[in-house]
Design an enzyme around this catalytic site. Structure first.
Site, PDB file in Angstrom:
ATOM      1  N   THR A 143      -4.513   6.446   6.157  1.00 22.87           N
ATOM      2  CA  THR A 143      -3.796   7.272   5.342  1.00 22.87           C
ATOM      3  C   THR A 143      -3.986   8.720   5.721  1.00 22.87           C
ATOM      4  OG1 THR A 143      -3.895   5.585   3.356  1.00 22.87           O
ATOM      5  CG2 THR A 143      -3.081   7.953   3.017  1.00 22.87           C
ATOM      6  N   GLN A 173       1.008   2.572   3.230  1.00 23.54           N
ATOM      7  CA  GLN A 173       0.521   4.228   3.010  1.00 23.54           C
ATOM      8  C   GLN A 173       1.091   4.777   4.562  1.00 23.54           C
ATOM      9  OE1 GLN A 173      -1.598   1.540   2.536  1.00 23.54           O
ATOM     10  NE2 GLN A 173      -3.050   2.061   0.960  1.00 23.54           N
ATOM     11  N   GLN A 195       5.576   5.282   0.580  1.00 26.03           N
ATOM     12  CA  GLN A 195       4.164   5.058  -0.280  1.00 26.03           C
ATOM     13  C   GLN A 195       3.291   6.206   0.485  1.00 26.03           C
ATOM     14  OE1 GLN A 195       2.154   1.489  -0.458  1.00 26.03           O
ATOM     15  NE2 GLN A 195       0.413   2.287  -1.140  1.00 26.03           N
ATOM     16  N   ASP A 196       2.903   7.083  -0.583  1.00 23.53           N
ATOM     17  CA  ASP A 196       1.710   8.108  -0.318  1.00 23.53           C
ATOM     18  C   ASP A 196       2.536   9.461   0.392  1.00 23.53           C
ATOM     19  OD1 ASP A 196      -0.111   6.709  -1.558  1.00 23.53           O
ATOM     20  OD2 ASP A 196      -1.250   6.480   0.043  1.00 23.53           O
ATOM     21  N   ASP A 217       2.857   5.744  -5.591  1.00 23.71           N
ATOM     22  CA  ASP A 217       2.007   6.937  -5.719  1.00 23.71           C
ATOM     23  C   ASP A 217       2.352   8.054  -4.766  1.00 23.71           C
ATOM     24  OD1 ASP A 217       0.312   5.080  -7.233  1.00 23.71           O
ATOM     25  OD2 ASP A 217      -0.931   4.468  -5.302  1.00 23.71           O
ATOM     26  N   ARG A 284      -0.146   7.008 -12.318  1.00 23.22           N
ATOM     27  CA  ARG A 284      -1.512   5.929 -12.679  1.00 23.22           C
ATOM     28  C   ARG A 284      -2.763   6.639 -12.375  1.00 23.22           C
ATOM     29  NH1 ARG A 284      -1.767   1.103  -8.621  1.00 23.22           N
ATOM     30  NH2 ARG A 284      -1.003   1.988  -6.695  1.00 23.22           N
ATOM     31  N   TRP A 286      -5.559   7.096 -10.071  1.00 25.11           N
ATOM     32  CA  TRP A 286      -6.191   6.907  -8.936  1.00 25.11           C
ATOM     33  C   TRP A 286      -7.905   7.070  -9.031  1.00 25.11           C
ATOM     34  CZ3 TRP A 286      -6.473  10.544  -3.987  1.00 25.11           C
ATOM     35  CH2 TRP A 286      -7.096   9.894  -2.931  1.00 25.11           C
TER      36      TRP A 286
END
Length: 378
Positions: A143, A173, A195-196, A217, A284, A286
């Site tokens: 990531t 990710q 994602q990310d 996220d 949320r 992490w």
């Protein structure tokens, strides 16, 4: 010297062109965070044959300007070559090393290393100057190393640029921007992924008038960061997934980090808006002391009434700090929000702790960038 504004011409490393190389006619000069002295205004106009839209009374300290143009008419043909030419370990009093990037699609993985301080990178507009990559965890990257643009050098400024990771939701990710640069600013940029998307890794950061796209996220990390007057666009994730706009990663209650989302707009992209079974949450946890605040923002109907999503059962629900203050729109109703010990509907006194002035000390470092900001609540 304050107000020094040195323009490098063609042949500095990327091509042998001899034409006068500055801003193209497509650049909205009134949206640039530049203030020049009267002498530099005249220099700019004499070199470009153009009039500035406004003769600014103050000046920004730019030591050198270079142009990236793949055609060879600039100083460099790649962004990374221009960054490599920036002097190492300068002070802000020495001025910005300003890189202007002409319109085009740049398939590069760009890194602003720790020793490349005070770099200002200006494109010609969202969807005009585009930096793009497609690294992802599924394809073997970590990531951390999947980012299209990675920034560590302090006081980095990006303006009028689109940064993308096109790996797609199926590749999990895949970071577009990883930012660990202290006192960094993104103004009028589009940061696009799934994602990310935006890894607000660490240090103090500010995003203004930016568009940020993603799914799971898609704003995550452990910086002290304020996003102000930005558009946060949730996209359609993979089947069976849900969206979490934020996943803040504070690991200790004494860390002065967190994500403050102020006067932003949260909406769905058309593909998500047409989906009837995908849930979208504000965030949320992490990490154990995750901290995120939404203030005076517009939340469209995509936001689930619960507002927030757990990470893993009861993990962090008592130690996180999630708060909402005076938001608007159909997704802002807090009557059905989670009842976690760490969730709060706050008043103006508490919200004031998460403003640009108080949370990231913006009054002390943003004026030199000339990017607009609101230090207090609206």
């Amino acid at each position: 010297m304050k107000g020094k504004f040195e323009f490098l011409r063609g042949g500095g490393g990327g091509g042998g062109g001899s034409r006068k190389l500055l801003f193209s006619d497509d650049i909205p000069l009134d949206h640039l965070p530049l203030k020049m002295s009267s002498g530099n205004v005249k220099l700019f106009e004499s070199l470009t044959g153009r009039r500035l839209l406004q003769a600014y009374p103050d000046s920004i300290n730019v030591r050198t300007m270079v142009v990236v143009d793949p055609s060879g008419d600039g100083n460099f043909t790649t962004i990374n070559d221009a960054v490599a030419a920036a002097p190492n370990n300068t002070n802000i009093s020495d001025g910005y090393f300003l890189i202007y990037i002409v319109p085009g699609v740049y398939e590069e993985y760009v890194t602003i290393d720790k020793n490349k301080k005070n770099v200002m990178m200006i494109g010609s507009g969202i969807n005009q100057t585009i930096i793009t990559g497609n690294r992802s965890v599924v394809d073997g990257s970590t990531t951390f190393n999947s980012s299209t643009l990675a920034v560590v050098g302090e006081r980095f400024v990006a303006v009028n640029i689109t940064i993308r990771n096109t790996a797609g939701a199926i590749k999990h990710q895949a970071v577009a921007v990883r930012n660990g640069a202290d006192l960094s600013t993104f103004y009028n940029c589009s940061i696009e992924g799934y994602q990310d998307t935006l890894y607000t890794h660490s240090m103090r950061q500010f995003y203004r008038n930016c568009d940020i796209y993603g799914t799971v996220d898609f704003i995550f990390g452990n910086a002290a960061v304020v996003l102000q007057n930005c558009n946060l666009y949730a996209r359609l994730p993979m089947q069976g997934q849900f969206n979490a706009i934020t996943a803040q990663g504070r690991t200790d209650p004494n860390q002065n980090t967190g994500t403050s989302i102020h006067n932003c707009t949260i909406k769905a992209t058309p593909d998500l808006a047409s989906s009837t079974n995908t849930k979208t949450y504000l965030g949320r946890p992490w990490k154990e002391y995750s901290r995120t605040v939404y203030m005076q923002s517009y939340m469209d109907s995509l936001i689930d009434p619960a507002g927030w999503r757990d990470w893993n059962g009861t993990f962090a629900l008592s130690t996180l700090y999630y708060a909402e203050y005076n938001n608007a729109g159909p997704g802002s109703n807090t009557s059905s929000r989670v009842n976690w010990p760490g969730y709060h509907v706050i008043d103006a006194t508490d919200a004031n702790n998460f403003t640009v002035s108080n949370f990231i000390g913006g009054d002390g470092w943003l004026p030199v960038t000339n990017a607009p900001y609101q230090g207090s609540l609206m």
